[in-house]
Design an enzyme around this catalytic site. Sequence first.
Site, PDB file in Angstrom:
ATOM      1  NE  ARG A 102      66.922 -33.213 -36.779  1.00  9.96           N
ATOM      2  CZ  ARG A 102      65.797 -33.761 -36.331  1.00  9.96           C
ATOM      3  NH1 ARG A 102      65.633 -35.057 -36.377  1.00  9.96           N
ATOM      4  NH2 ARG A 102      64.856 -33.016 -35.821  1.00  9.96           N
ATOM      5  CD  GLN A 137      70.552 -26.872 -31.975  1.00  7.49           C
ATOM      6  OE1 GLN A 137      70.497 -25.775 -31.420  1.00  7.49           O
ATOM      7  NE2 GLN A 137      70.947 -27.970 -31.373  1.00  7.49           N
ATOM      8  CG  ASP A 182      66.124 -29.533 -37.281  1.00  5.95           C
ATOM      9  OD1 ASP A 182      65.288 -30.064 -38.036  1.00  5.95           O
ATOM     10  OD2 ASP A 182      66.716 -30.141 -36.386  1.00  5.95           O
ATOM     11  CB  SER A 239      63.601 -29.462 -34.630  1.00  2.00           C
ATOM     12  OG  SER A 239      64.568 -30.468 -34.501  1.00  2.00           O
ATOM     13  CE1 TYR A 248      66.790 -38.120 -36.628  1.00  5.21           C
ATOM     14  CE2 TYR A 248      68.940 -38.096 -37.667  1.00  5.21           C
ATOM     15  CZ  TYR A 248      67.704 -37.524 -37.463  1.00  5.21           C
ATOM     16  OH  TYR A 248      67.383 -36.358 -38.098  1.00  5.21           O
TER      17      TYR A 248
END
Length: 364
Positions: free
Chosen positions: A122, A127, A130, A133, A226
């Site tokens: 990530r 992005q 992803d 997400s 995370y």
Amino acid sequence: MAVEVLVLKEGARGEKRVAATPETVKKLLAAGAQVQVESGAGLGAGITDQAYLDAGAALAGPGARASADLVLCVQAPTADAIDGLKRGATLVGVLHPQADEARAAAIQAQGLHAFPLERLPRTTRAQAMDVLSSQAGMAGYKAVLIAAQLAPRFFPMLTTAAGTIRPSKVLIVGAGVAGLQGIATARRLGAQVEGFDVRPETREQIESLGGKFLDLGVSAAGEGGYARQLTDEERAEQQRRLAEHLRGIDVVVCTAAVPGRPAPKIITAAMVAGMKQGSVIVDLAAETGGNCELTRPGESYEHDGVTIAGPLDLASMGAVHASEMYARNVYNFVALFLKDGALSVDWNDELLAKTVWPQREPAA
Ligand code: NAD
């Protein structure tokens, strides 16, 4: 010969999303590929076969699976379906290979280049690819709407001739991508919203969306942005404070997760017993077991006056926009190795090297 791309019709029950849209089909064609789409693949997301044909794709014939070089999907095909793919083909989707031994074995036996998109690092560059997400955003949104639907009350404050209605108090557990979208959605509906997370940086994110950060005295930032697992002491402290707080909450939406592990159990049966009659818990983490001890994945039921819902397929419930985003993510990922009508993987690109499964041995 140009690369043959095949867009699968999803086989999993309840799955309405699709891995390519007419928009991304055009982009794949512009990158020199031939694109075939299985008939009906887009229907769950409102995309007809004709819309794909208009974009320049062909409808897949019976031999398409056995001849496609690059296969795009949302959920992993079954082991049997993988056995029917061309040896050495490339497969892109949310594949969770380790979740099913037969599937993992089939991927390896067929010598596939499998790119489970949930493995994508990530980083900033990733992005636009992803899928975790983009799909979590839809899941968080839908979870709050389900909660609003199940709650026997309004979310907003209302001043009416029949008196004033107090706004609902909504608590969002876990403020990652899904949780933040949940907070924004509950705020738009007019609720009083609180959120908490073990990553301290979420305080500012929650507040920027008009929510209040609920401080339970535990901070557990882990690697790569995370959360890490909590120690027993941290967990006990979090639970003690949370139990107290939940007594005044109307709606809880759970979104907490730790990658690669079952969902952390945060809301115990005893906490539920302390909640008000008519309260609602929607557990978005149901897919990995749930954040609430009493969650039954796929079910919605009442327990001592508290409604507990563990919906699955939340992203699929918003299949039109979820597919739009997913298909763009997939195209952006595929564009890393589809050039001038040919597949050429640069293993020095960490996005490819770290996503491929089985993991590649580092070059000597
Ligand atoms: P996730 O789905 O793995 O977890 C959801 C949330 O649950 C996380 O915020 C996590 O901190 C929280 N959580 C875990 N255990 C908890 C507990 N015991 N109590 C309360 N909360 C707990 O995470 P996600 O939403 O996929 O993303 C996590 C982070 O990664 C976010 O900060 C996100 O912004 C970041 N991210 C970065 C990029 C990027 O830079 N390219 C892309 C996507 C996500």
